[in-house]
Design a protein around this motif. Structure first.
Motif, PDB file in Angstrom:
ATOM      1  N   ARG A 164     -45.932 -15.955  11.706  1.00  0.00           N
ATOM      2  CA  ARG A 164     -45.630 -14.526  11.860  1.00  0.00           C
ATOM      3  C   ARG A 164     -46.738 -13.660  11.269  1.00  0.00           C
ATOM      4  NH1 ARG A 164     -40.131 -13.131   9.440  1.00  0.00           N
ATOM      5  NH2 ARG A 164     -40.370 -11.231  10.672  1.00  0.00           N
ATOM      6  N   LEU A 165     -47.322 -14.116  10.163  1.00  0.00           N
ATOM      7  CA  LEU A 165     -48.421 -13.376   9.553  1.00  0.00           C
ATOM      8  C   LEU A 165     -49.611 -13.312  10.492  1.00  0.00           C
ATOM      9  CD1 LEU A 165     -49.803 -12.007   7.196  1.00  0.00           C
ATOM     10  CD2 LEU A 165     -50.138 -14.246   6.138  1.00  0.00           C
ATOM     11  N   GLN A 166     -49.949 -14.449  11.086  1.00  0.00           N
ATOM     12  CA  GLN A 166     -51.053 -14.497  12.036  1.00  0.00           C
ATOM     13  C   GLN A 166     -50.780 -13.581  13.233  1.00  0.00           C
ATOM     14  OE1 GLN A 166     -51.545 -18.130  14.415  1.00  0.00           O
ATOM     15  NE2 GLN A 166     -53.669 -18.220  13.696  1.00  0.00           N
ATOM     16  N   ALA A 168     -48.854 -10.900  13.366  1.00  0.00           N
ATOM     17  CA  ALA A 168     -48.897  -9.489  12.992  1.00  0.00           C
ATOM     18  C   ALA A 168     -50.333  -8.984  12.927  1.00  0.00           C
ATOM     19  CB  ALA A 168     -48.194  -9.288  11.651  1.00  0.00           C
ATOM     20  N   LEU A 169     -51.215  -9.783  12.339  1.00  0.00           N
ATOM     21  CA  LEU A 169     -52.617  -9.381  12.264  1.00  0.00           C
ATOM     22  C   LEU A 169     -53.277  -9.407  13.639  1.00  0.00           C
ATOM     23  CD1 LEU A 169     -53.592 -11.262   8.992  1.00  0.00           C
ATOM     24  CD2 LEU A 169     -53.482  -8.774   9.306  1.00  0.00           C
ATOM     25  N   GLU A 170     -52.890 -10.369  14.465  1.00  0.00           N
ATOM     26  CA  GLU A 170     -53.423 -10.454  15.816  1.00  0.00           C
ATOM     27  C   GLU A 170     -53.067  -9.198  16.615  1.00  0.00           C
ATOM     28  OE1 GLU A 170     -53.056 -13.636  19.510  1.00  0.00           O
ATOM     29  OE2 GLU A 170     -51.252 -13.088  18.389  1.00  0.00           O
ATOM     30  N   VAL A 171     -51.817  -8.760  16.533  1.00  0.00           N
ATOM     31  CA  VAL A 171     -51.371  -7.584  17.271  1.00  0.00           C
ATOM     32  C   VAL A 171     -52.157  -6.350  16.838  1.00  0.00           C
ATOM     33  CG1 VAL A 171     -49.435  -5.995  17.565  1.00  0.00           C
ATOM     34  CG2 VAL A 171     -49.076  -8.457  17.807  1.00  0.00           C
ATOM     35  N   ILE A 172     -52.390  -6.228  15.537  1.00  0.00           N
ATOM     36  CA  ILE A 172     -53.150  -5.086  15.040  1.00  0.00           C
ATOM     37  C   ILE A 172     -54.560  -5.094  15.611  1.00  0.00           C
ATOM     38  CG2 ILE A 172     -54.172  -4.062  12.974  1.00  0.00           C
ATOM     39  CD1 ILE A 172     -51.666  -5.022  11.447  1.00  0.00           C
ATOM     40  N   GLU A 173     -55.189  -6.268  15.636  1.00  0.00           N
ATOM     41  CA  GLU A 173     -56.550  -6.355  16.177  1.00  0.00           C
ATOM     42  C   GLU A 173     -56.588  -6.039  17.665  1.00  0.00           C
ATOM     43  OE1 GLU A 173     -59.270  -9.311  15.258  1.00  0.00           O
ATOM     44  OE2 GLU A 173     -58.521  -9.703  13.242  1.00  0.00           O
ATOM     45  N   LEU A 174     -55.588  -6.494  18.410  1.00  0.00           N
ATOM     46  CA  LEU A 174     -55.612  -6.335  19.862  1.00  0.00           C
ATOM     47  C   LEU A 174     -55.212  -4.936  20.312  1.00  0.00           C
ATOM     48  CD1 LEU A 174     -54.036  -9.750  20.955  1.00  0.00           C
ATOM     49  CD2 LEU A 174     -56.449  -9.085  21.048  1.00  0.00           C
TER      50      LEU A 174
END
Length: 315
Positions: A164-166, A168-174
């Protein structure tokens, strides 16, 4: 006011080891119900002991849709579940029966009823880079980064919840937007069924804890270590897969890696299962429209039957 003309469906929810499967099977003996599993681990083939999957005899007598539908190497998402569950529900309704969805994966229940947020597809390159960063600086440091970028998401995602942490950060980057902001908007068509929610919530948490410990001991006796050893022997599975991150499997995989002994495996497995139950209970308490039953109180089945009769309008 016109009555709700949508066909009926039932959600039977509860923490792990609370007796959901037994109650669902008992209710099916009295009502025209089709059982649909709502469990992120039961979807995987070859993962029977550690998931407390109903045995072959139970499944033959009380078939469950969405059990054994994925290989452990294939991730299964909430979107996958929502699509599969609605197909199974429609087949039940078309046959003149009532779908009863039973399980403990709150994310799946929520995705089914409320729809999914408009989130981007997974990006393999971004995920690989985040995983490489985590290997260098640690997941705790990535969690601190998330706390700066999306404090709402960081508050509900544990630092060791790598998946889930990965994400969340992925969504922010994309997207350039916080995951919590995108999720708050909601999405998707409303569920075309009217739903009765039944929630098994134990009044005495210590009884549930004892049931969890007893069940984990039974899993070890029944061959959990051998089951995980067979999964490892395939050669194509690894600890970062959602299937292997499931409670009990992650700890057993680490035990087979030689990271600790059998007594610590037992301790870690029971603790992880108790933590899972705690999270499930917290989520269930937010389902304010659910009918709550204490699974340890006498008369559970009779009370559940009465709720179904009232909901279905039968005598």
């Amino acid at each position: 006011m016109p009555s709700d003309q949508r066909p009926p469906a039932i959600f039977l929810m509860g923490p792990t080891a609370s007796g959901k499967t037994a109650l669902a099977c008992a209710l099916r003996a009295h009502f025209p119900l089709d059982l649909i599993s709502v469990d992120s681990a039961l979807v995987y083939r070859g993962m029977d002991i550690g998931t407390a999957k109903p045995d072959a005899q139970t499944l033959a007598r009380h078939p469950h849709a969405l059990v054994d539908i994925r290989d452990p190497a294939q991730p299964y998402s909430a979107a996958d579940f929502r699509a599969d569950a609605q197909i199974a529900m429609q087949a039940s309704t078309d046959a003149g029966r009532v779908p009863l969805l039973v399980g403990g994966t709150g994310l799946y229940f929520r995705a089914l009823q409320r729809g999914l947020s408009n989130l981007p597809e997974a990006d393999a390159a971004v995920r690989a880079r985040l995983a490489a960063e985590a290997a260098t600086i640690g997941w705790a440091e990535l969690h601190r980064r998330l706390a700066q970028l999306d404090p709402v998401a960081a508050a509900r995602i544990r630092p060791n919840d790598q998946q889930r942490l990965q994400r969340a950060l992925e969504v922010i980057e994309l997207t350039g937007r916080p995951l919590s902001e995108l999720q708050s908007g909601g999405a998707g068509e409303p569920l075309p069924w009217r739903v009765l929610k039944l929630a098994l919530l134990p009044g005495d948490r210590s009884v549930l804890h004892q049931r969890i410990a007893t069940r984990f001991d039974a899993m070890l006796s029944d061959g959990l270590c051998e089951e995980v050893a067979a999964l490892r022997a395939r050669g194509d599975l690894h600890p970062d897969l959602p299937a292997i991150r499931a409670v009990g499997y992650r700890q057993t995989w680490e035990y087979l890696d030689g990271r600790y002994g059998l007594p610590e495996l037992r301790e870690r497995g029971i603790y992880a299962t108790r933590q899972l139950a705690k999270r499930q209970i917290t989520w269930l308490r937010s389902e304010l429209d659910a009918r709550v039953f204490d699974p340890e109180r006498p008369g559970l089945e009779a009370a559940a039957q009465a709720a179904l009769r009232l909901f279905l309008g039968s005598a």
